[in-house]
Design an enzyme around this catalytic site. Structure first.
Site, mmCIF file in Angstrom:
data_model
loop_
_atom_site.group_PDB
_atom_site.id
_atom_site.type_symbol
_atom_site.label_atom_id
_atom_site.label_comp_id
_atom_site.label_asym_id
_atom_site.label_seq_id
_atom_site.Cartn_x
_atom_site.Cartn_y
_atom_site.Cartn_z
ATOM 1 N N ASN A 134 0.809 -1.225 0.000
ATOM 2 C CA ASN A 134 0.000 0.000 0.000
ATOM 3 C C ASN A 134 0.842 1.275 0.000
ATOM 4 O OD1 ASN A 134 1.010 0.100 2.591
ATOM 5 N ND2 ASN A 134 -0.952 -0.158 3.623
ATOM 6 N N GLU A 141 1.602 4.362 7.461
ATOM 7 C CA GLU A 141 0.527 3.866 6.607
ATOM 8 C C GLU A 141 -0.125 5.000 5.796
ATOM 9 O OE1 GLU A 141 0.298 0.815 6.203
ATOM 10 O OE2 GLU A 141 0.257 -0.364 8.044
#
Length: 238
Positions: A134, A141
């Site tokens: 990702n 993140e």
């Protein structure tokens, strides 16, 4: 940005270990930023081989790891503390007091603050990074604030799923981690980003051609003055 193309992860390990050894040979008190996961294991194997052959010493080297799972103490089989000992530290002559990882148990606020202070006092000469599917680097993140230093990060479900292969069940995969922030990573003098596997192609392409966005944290690395990206042949750009 410099891109080095290699055939496979084994060649990636040899090339990366060679660059690390050059740094140590130039300055035996080099400070390394280290990563965990499957991608850097080949690098660590090659460093161990070089040490056992008498080609390198880590006696004066310091290391700082990117991250640690929240809730796992250093003896837990899946802790990154344990990983680093088993994959590298136990097999070379590095001093234990020169190896540093964030602590994922106890008072997390103080753990973050303590690690921040250590990083502020020590400039990382060479930072090794892996790349998440990702686009995460460290455990920063999608959606992360680029101005953060060491912090507790909630793990993306994609990340938990990708890391579940190391745990017996998905339930056991931690939901949070302490990680160096983007601010800490960008402070390193040199960065090597290791990208292995076709499943990383989308994130890699965003680094090369996408806009800079915290929805794909790796894109921030385009700002770094000394970035080397080592990629396997399934990611070659024609």
């Amino acid at each position: 940005m410099k891109i080095i193309k290699v055939k496979n992860i084994n060649e990636m390990g040899k090339v990366t270990a060679g660059i690390i050894m050059e740094e140590i040979n130039k300055d035996d008190s080099t400070i390394l930023g280290l990563a965990t996961g499957g991608t850097p294991v080949s690098t660590y194997c090659n460093l161990i081989k070089a040490y056992k052959s008498g080609n390198i010493s880590f006696k004066n080297v310091k290391t700082f790891n990117l991250d640690e799972y929240v809730g796992l103490d250093g003896n837990h089989p899946n802790s990154y503390n344990r990983f680093m000992k088993e994959k590298l530290f136990n097999h070379i002559d590095i001093k234990e007091e020169n190896t540093h990882l964030p602590c994922g148990v106890g008072d997390l606020y103080n753990a973050c603050e303590d690690y921040k202070v250590l990083l502020e006092r020590n400039t990382i000469h060479l930072q090794i990074l892996g790349l998440g599917v990702n686009g995460h680097i460290g455990f920063n993140e999608p959606g992360v604030d680029f101005n953060l230093s060491v912090h507790v990060e909630k793990l993306d479900e994609q990340t938990r799923k990708d890391n579940s292969r190391y745990f017996k069940t998905m339930k056991e995969v931690p939901t949070e981690a302490i990680t160096m922030g983007i601010k800490d990573i960008m402070r390193a003098e040199k960065i090597i980003l290791l990208v292995n596997g076709i499943h990383k192609k989308d994130a890699f392409n965003k680094l090369l051609n996408g806009i800079e966005t915290n929805e794909c944290p790796v894109t921030i690395l385009r700002r770094h003055k000394n970035l080397t990206v080592i990629i396997t042949e399934d990611l070659y750009i024609n």
